[in-house]
Design an enzyme around this catalytic site. Structure first.
Site, PDB file in Angstrom:
ATOM      1  CB  SER A 206       2.740  -7.933   1.095  1.00 11.95           C
ATOM      2  OG  SER A 206       1.842  -7.721   2.147  1.00 11.95           O
TER       3      SER A 206
ATOM      4  CB  THR B 102      -0.930  -0.021   1.238  1.00 16.65           C
ATOM      5  OG1 THR B 102      -1.791  -1.144   1.123  1.00 16.65           O
ATOM      6  CG2 THR B 102      -1.763   1.231   1.352  1.00 16.65           C
TER       7      THR B 102
HETATM    8  N1  ASP Z   1      -2.659  -5.592   0.668  1.00 12.58           N
HETATM    9  C1  ASP Z   1      -1.630  -4.614   0.972  1.00 12.58           C
HETATM   10  C2  ASP Z   1      -0.300  -5.340   0.998  1.00 12.58           C
HETATM   11  O1  ASP Z   1      -0.042  -6.044   1.938  1.00 12.58           O
HETATM   12  C3  ASP Z   1      -1.933  -3.977   2.273  1.00 12.58           C
HETATM   13  C4  ASP Z   1      -0.940  -2.970   2.764  1.00 12.58           C
HETATM   14  O2  ASP Z   1       0.183  -2.844   2.310  1.00 12.58           O
HETATM   15  O3  ASP Z   1      -1.324  -2.266   3.738  1.00 12.58           O
HETATM   16  O4  ASP Z   1       0.484  -5.204   0.071  1.00 12.58           O
END
Ligand code: ASP
Length: 317
Positions: free
Chosen positions: A62, A16
């Site tokens: 991730s 993110t």
């Molecule tokens: N889905 C995202 C990731 O883990 C969530 C984040 O980075 O806050 O890449």
């Protein structure tokens, strides 16, 4: 061995922190990992002119992290840390599996210099993103003489990579370290330390001897009301060499799952237990539990325990 040049290498892996949303006001509808590491640096005025190099290793959400990327990241970090002019490395990463990557790196990488993982809960396009401050603080930490080990920097808190856990799915204050508390704080660019930096493992585990696609399968199953032992049986039938049970409370396990665990152990599968509680771990759980009982790695979360069991199995291979 601290570099005098203070060069910090920022390695981007996605998340993110590098996410962009079509609607700026949205904190959830965005594409993670859209930006490379250089774009993240460019967005922080205070980092301009600093001794920094960037490298974009991956652009992953991730949630899709995998063992091959872990190994690529580990190799990349080892190479960067070995450069005499490098003071430390910052890794930008998604928050969803941050605790797993941090634990894996803590256990497998010799880090006599700081490896600082950072992330954000809000995409780079949000009206008030948390990534730029985290990145600035992470670079400050990575350049601070005497700091070492695999660390995470989030919301001004310096957390040990080995102790990190994600506690909330939306709020900016999403991370903690169970009972351990932060190692230090970064306040207005100044470091306030509470505990010594983590000792680099004397003998870091070396998973490189086995190709990733031949790594033993280690799965996690959660104990809950009405759980079926058949779920664990199915994991064993599907080739699991190890299973971590995310137990209730202090690592307690439903009798249906316990019976299945005994069957699995009889078939040579290693079965460990952890706690599904967000804080704490298993108190009084023994690593060398007698046959038929389920050992535990104490304070490790189920996902950290999975990595520990995986490394154990790799070492025994
Ligand atoms: N889905 C995202 C990731 O883990 C969530 C984040 O980075 O806050 O890449």
């Amino acid at each position: 061995m601290q570099s005098s040049s203070g060069l910090v290498v920022v390695v981007g892996t996605g998340g993110t922190i590098a996410g962009t949303a079509a609607r700026a006001e949205s904190h959830v509808g965005y594409t993670a990992g859209a930006l490379g590491a250089d774009a993240l640096i460019a967005a922080v005025p205070a980092l301009q002119g600093q001794a920094l190099q960037t490298l974009t290793l991956a652009r992953l959400d991730s949630r899709d992290m995998d063992h091959a990327t872990w190994m690529a990241l580990r190799a990349c970090l080892a190479e960067q840390l070995a450069r005499p002019e490098v003071a430390g490395v910052v890794v930008t990463h998604g928050t969803d599996t941050l605790e797993e990557s941090a634990y894996f790196l803590h256990r497998t990488l010799a880090a006599p210099k700081p490896v600082v993982l950072t992330a954000a809960m809000r995409p780079a396009t949000a009206p008030s993103p948390d990534g730029p401050q985290n990145l600035l603080d992470a670079v400050t930490l990575a350049r601070t003489p005497g700091v070492r080990g695999v660390l995470a920097l989030l919301g001004g808190q310096v957390l040990a990579g080995a102790e990190l856990r994600k506690l909330h799915g939306y709020r900016v204050e999403a991370f903690g370290t169970g009972d351990a508390g932060p190692l230090a704080l970064i306040e207005d660019g100044a470091l306030r330390c509470f505990r010594p930096w983590p000792e680099a493992p004397l003998h870091p585990a070396d998973p490189a001897g086995t190709p990733v696609d031949s790594w033993p399968v280690v799965d996690i199953v959660t104990s809950h009301a009405g759980v079926r032992g058949a779920t664990l049986d199915a994991l064993v039938a599907a080739g699991a060499a190890g299973v971590v049970i995310a137990g209730t409370g202090n690592g307690s396990v439903h009798h249906a799952l316990r019976d299945a665990a005994v069957r699995a152990q009889a078939a040579g599968v290693r079965v460990w237990r952890a706690s599904r509680c967000l804080q704490g771990g298993v108190v009084g759980g023994a690593v060398d539990a007698p046959a038929g009982e389920l050992p535990s790695y104490g304070s490790l979360t189920p996902v950290q325990a999975r990595i520990e069991l995986l490394l154990d199995l790799l070492a025994a291979a």
